[in-house]
Scaffold this active site. Sequence first.
Site, PDB file in Angstrom:
ATOM      1  N   GLU A  49       8.822   1.225   7.404  1.00  0.00           N
ATOM      2  CA  GLU A  49       8.545  -0.090   6.803  1.00  0.00           C
ATOM      3  C   GLU A  49       9.873  -0.785   6.492  1.00  0.00           C
ATOM      4  OE1 GLU A  49       5.431  -0.476   3.828  1.00  0.00           O
ATOM      5  OE2 GLU A  49       6.785  -1.665   2.592  1.00  0.00           O
ATOM      6  N   GLY A  79      -2.422  -8.595  -2.226  1.00  0.00           N
ATOM      7  CA  GLY A  79      -1.114  -9.033  -2.717  1.00  0.00           C
ATOM      8  C   GLY A  79      -1.156  -9.274  -4.215  1.00  0.00           C
ATOM      9  N   ALA A 138      -8.639  -7.752  -1.036  1.00  0.00           N
ATOM     10  CA  ALA A 138      -8.227  -7.468   0.345  1.00  0.00           C
ATOM     11  C   ALA A 138      -9.435  -7.439   1.289  1.00  0.00           C
ATOM     12  CB  ALA A 138      -7.491  -6.130   0.379  1.00  0.00           C
ATOM     13  N   HIS A 189      -4.976   2.156  -8.144  1.00  0.00           N
ATOM     14  CA  HIS A 189      -4.226   0.902  -8.273  1.00  0.00           C
ATOM     15  C   HIS A 189      -4.050   0.579  -9.758  1.00  0.00           C
ATOM     16  CE1 HIS A 189      -3.761  -3.584  -8.182  1.00  0.00           C
ATOM     17  NE2 HIS A 189      -2.938  -3.259  -7.198  1.00  0.00           N
ATOM     18  N   LYS A 239     -13.204  -1.645   1.854  1.00  0.00           N
ATOM     19  CA  LYS A 239     -12.193  -2.166   2.802  1.00  0.00           C
ATOM     20  C   LYS A 239     -12.383  -1.526   4.180  1.00  0.00           C
ATOM     21  CE  LYS A 239      -8.328  -1.622   0.016  1.00  0.00           C
ATOM     22  NZ  LYS A 239      -6.974  -1.911  -0.503  1.00  0.00           N
ATOM     23  N   LYS A 292      17.382   0.676   5.077  1.00  0.00           N
ATOM     24  CA  LYS A 292      18.554   1.552   5.142  1.00  0.00           C
ATOM     25  C   LYS A 292      18.304   2.588   6.239  1.00  0.00           C
ATOM     26  CE  LYS A 292      19.815   1.022   0.288  1.00  0.00           C
ATOM     27  NZ  LYS A 292      20.973   0.164   0.510  1.00  0.00           N
TER      28      LYS A 292
HETATM   29  P1  FAD Z   1      -7.274  -4.807  -3.243  1.00  0.00           P
HETATM   30  O1  FAD Z   1      -7.708  -3.711  -2.356  1.00  0.00           O
HETATM   31  O2  FAD Z   1      -7.968  -6.111  -3.151  1.00  0.00           O
HETATM   32  O3  FAD Z   1      -7.380  -4.261  -4.751  1.00  0.00           O
HETATM   33  C1  FAD Z   1      -6.751  -4.936  -5.812  1.00  0.00           C
HETATM   34  C2  FAD Z   1      -7.374  -4.475  -7.140  1.00  0.00           C
HETATM   35  O4  FAD Z   1      -8.696  -4.989  -7.242  1.00  0.00           O
HETATM   36  C3  FAD Z   1      -7.510  -2.964  -7.256  1.00  0.00           C
HETATM   37  O5  FAD Z   1      -7.323  -2.607  -8.602  1.00  0.00           O
HETATM   38  C4  FAD Z   1      -8.941  -2.701  -6.820  1.00  0.00           C
HETATM   39  O6  FAD Z   1      -9.459  -1.503  -7.386  1.00  0.00           O
HETATM   40  C5  FAD Z   1      -9.642  -3.942  -7.367  1.00  0.00           C
HETATM   41  N1  FAD Z   1     -10.834  -4.349  -6.599  1.00  0.00           N
HETATM   42  C6  FAD Z   1     -11.011  -4.333  -5.262  1.00  0.00           C
HETATM   43  N2  FAD Z   1     -12.231  -4.835  -4.944  1.00  0.00           N
HETATM   44  C7  FAD Z   1     -12.831  -5.178  -6.126  1.00  0.00           C
HETATM   45  C8  FAD Z   1     -14.096  -5.741  -6.459  1.00  0.00           C
HETATM   46  N3  FAD Z   1     -15.018  -6.047  -5.531  1.00  0.00           N
HETATM   47  N4  FAD Z   1     -14.355  -5.980  -7.782  1.00  0.00           N
HETATM   48  C9  FAD Z   1     -13.441  -5.683  -8.750  1.00  0.00           C
HETATM   49  N5  FAD Z   1     -12.236  -5.119  -8.474  1.00  0.00           N
HETATM   50  C10 FAD Z   1     -11.936  -4.884  -7.187  1.00  0.00           C
HETATM   51  N6  FAD Z   1       2.440  -6.581  -1.441  1.00  0.00           N
HETATM   52  C11 FAD Z   1       2.973  -7.713  -0.916  1.00  0.00           C
HETATM   53  O7  FAD Z   1       2.962  -8.776  -1.558  1.00  0.00           O
HETATM   54  N7  FAD Z   1       3.549  -7.713   0.337  1.00  0.00           N
HETATM   55  C12 FAD Z   1       3.588  -6.582   1.108  1.00  0.00           C
HETATM   56  O8  FAD Z   1       4.099  -6.609   2.240  1.00  0.00           O
HETATM   57  C13 FAD Z   1       3.037  -5.375   0.577  1.00  0.00           C
HETATM   58  N8  FAD Z   1       3.040  -4.227   1.292  1.00  0.00           N
HETATM   59  C14 FAD Z   1       2.418  -3.104   0.805  1.00  0.00           C
HETATM   60  C15 FAD Z   1       2.332  -1.958   1.610  1.00  0.00           C
HETATM   61  C16 FAD Z   1       1.679  -0.810   1.172  1.00  0.00           C
HETATM   62  C17 FAD Z   1       1.588   0.394   2.078  1.00  0.00           C
HETATM   63  C18 FAD Z   1       1.106  -0.800  -0.146  1.00  0.00           C
HETATM   64  C19 FAD Z   1       0.407   0.441  -0.657  1.00  0.00           C
HETATM   65  C20 FAD Z   1       1.186  -1.926  -0.960  1.00  0.00           C
HETATM   66  C21 FAD Z   1       1.829  -3.094  -0.497  1.00  0.00           C
HETATM   67  N9  FAD Z   1       1.890  -4.276  -1.264  1.00  0.00           N
HETATM   68  C22 FAD Z   1       2.452  -5.418  -0.739  1.00  0.00           C
HETATM   69  C23 FAD Z   1       1.369  -4.290  -2.642  1.00  0.00           C
HETATM   70  C24 FAD Z   1      -0.077  -4.816  -2.757  1.00  0.00           C
HETATM   71  O9  FAD Z   1      -0.148  -6.151  -2.322  1.00  0.00           O
HETATM   72  C25 FAD Z   1      -0.466  -4.715  -4.244  1.00  0.00           C
HETATM   73  O10 FAD Z   1      -0.616  -3.369  -4.609  1.00  0.00           O
HETATM   74  C26 FAD Z   1      -1.670  -5.541  -4.683  1.00  0.00           C
HETATM   75  O11 FAD Z   1      -1.685  -5.540  -6.123  1.00  0.00           O
HETATM   76  C27 FAD Z   1      -3.023  -5.007  -4.241  1.00  0.00           C
HETATM   77  O12 FAD Z   1      -3.296  -5.261  -2.920  1.00  0.00           O
HETATM   78  P2  FAD Z   1      -4.552  -4.526  -2.223  1.00  0.00           P
HETATM   79  O13 FAD Z   1      -4.696  -5.043  -0.879  1.00  0.00           O
HETATM   80  O14 FAD Z   1      -4.476  -3.053  -2.410  1.00  0.00           O
HETATM   81  O15 FAD Z   1      -5.729  -5.105  -3.150  1.00  0.00           O
END
Ligand code: FAD
Length: 284
Positions: A17, A108, A123, A147, A163, A270
């Site tokens: 990454e 995000g 997401a 999370h 998801k 890096k």
């Molecule tokens: P989601 O899966 O939508 O979940 C977010 C929160 O909402 C979680 O607590 C989940 O339990 C909760 N949730 C989900 N669905 C529901 C529902 N129906 N009702 C109530 N609660 C719900 N961030 C960036 O900005 N840019 C990046 O490039 C980036 N890269 C990443 C790469 C990896 C491998 C990882 C693990 C994370 C990355 N992140 C990045 C961070 C990520 O965007 C954050 O962790 C963000 O807070 C959550 O995104 P998510 O897609 O997991 O969210």
Amino acid sequence: MYINQFFTEKKPVVSFEIFPPKQTSAFDTIITTTKELAALKPDFISITYGAGGSTRSNTLEVAEYIKKEHNIETLAHLTCIANTPADIGLILDDLQARGIKNILAMRGDLPQDAQAPTVPVYARHLIEQIKKRNAFCIAAAAYPEGHTECASIAQDITYLGQKVQAGAEILITQIFFDNTLLYNFQEKIAKENIQAYLSAGIMPVFSKSQIERICSLCGASIPKKLQNILEKYSEKQTELEKAGLEFACEQISDLCQNKVQGLHIYTMNKPHLAQALVKNTGLR
Ligand code: FAD
């Protein structure tokens, strides 16, 4: 090529990454970084997407550049919290035009100055929108320790299942420093019958302040063994990097013995760290 194919062919699938330069004028730096990473022949390289879309075009440009210049598959990160479905539609058009076939679809985090959406966005919504195109392999983020915003791991895993149901085929985990966390997580998702390839996110530690900041933001725990390393070498940069690499190599070797499907290395741009990890563990 869709990256899910690698997971049917290879064990483990190795990915790196990187983050794109904030300014297009700094594109030169990424050229050197990607050249060195490409020499290690990862199966794919993922490119982060800055919160609030600040580095949006650079994510796409870097993904296209790596694919064309190095013939290495790319996984473009994309987030939806600060983009409307119409914005996303345009980004997907752009990704397709650039020949990028793989997306890490995430909600995000809300940029500091941005307004929260009136209806909660997750997401899953982004995954559903991407899936309709029938043109991308979709990956999603997974959290072995849960999370930060979620009340319980069990609840988080339920949402993770949504998801996958929406179309995510690959799950890439957040960093973790105790492999037991990943093995427990694997068991839990298997119990929920969540069927997706799982890639373990590994970050080599090279700075005490940096890793403490990252962990406080993302909620990853620091086990005693790593904490001791951080304390012991807090003022000794070279020694800390060496010990951090040894720690990550031990993690990787154990994961390989336990037949992890994928290893996703957070390179922090890096290449020498990524190189030490793949060479010292025999991955490359
Ligand atoms: P989601 O899966 O939508 O979940 C977010 C929160 O909402 C979680 O607590 C989940 O339990 C909760 N949730 C989900 N669905 C529901 C529902 N129906 N009702 C109530 N609660 C719900 N961030 C960036 O900005 N840019 C990046 O490039 C980036 N890269 C990443 C790469 C990896 C491998 C990882 C693990 C994370 C990355 N992140 C990045 C961070 C990520 O965007 C954050 O962790 C963000 O807070 C959550 O995104 P998510 O897609 O997991 O969210």
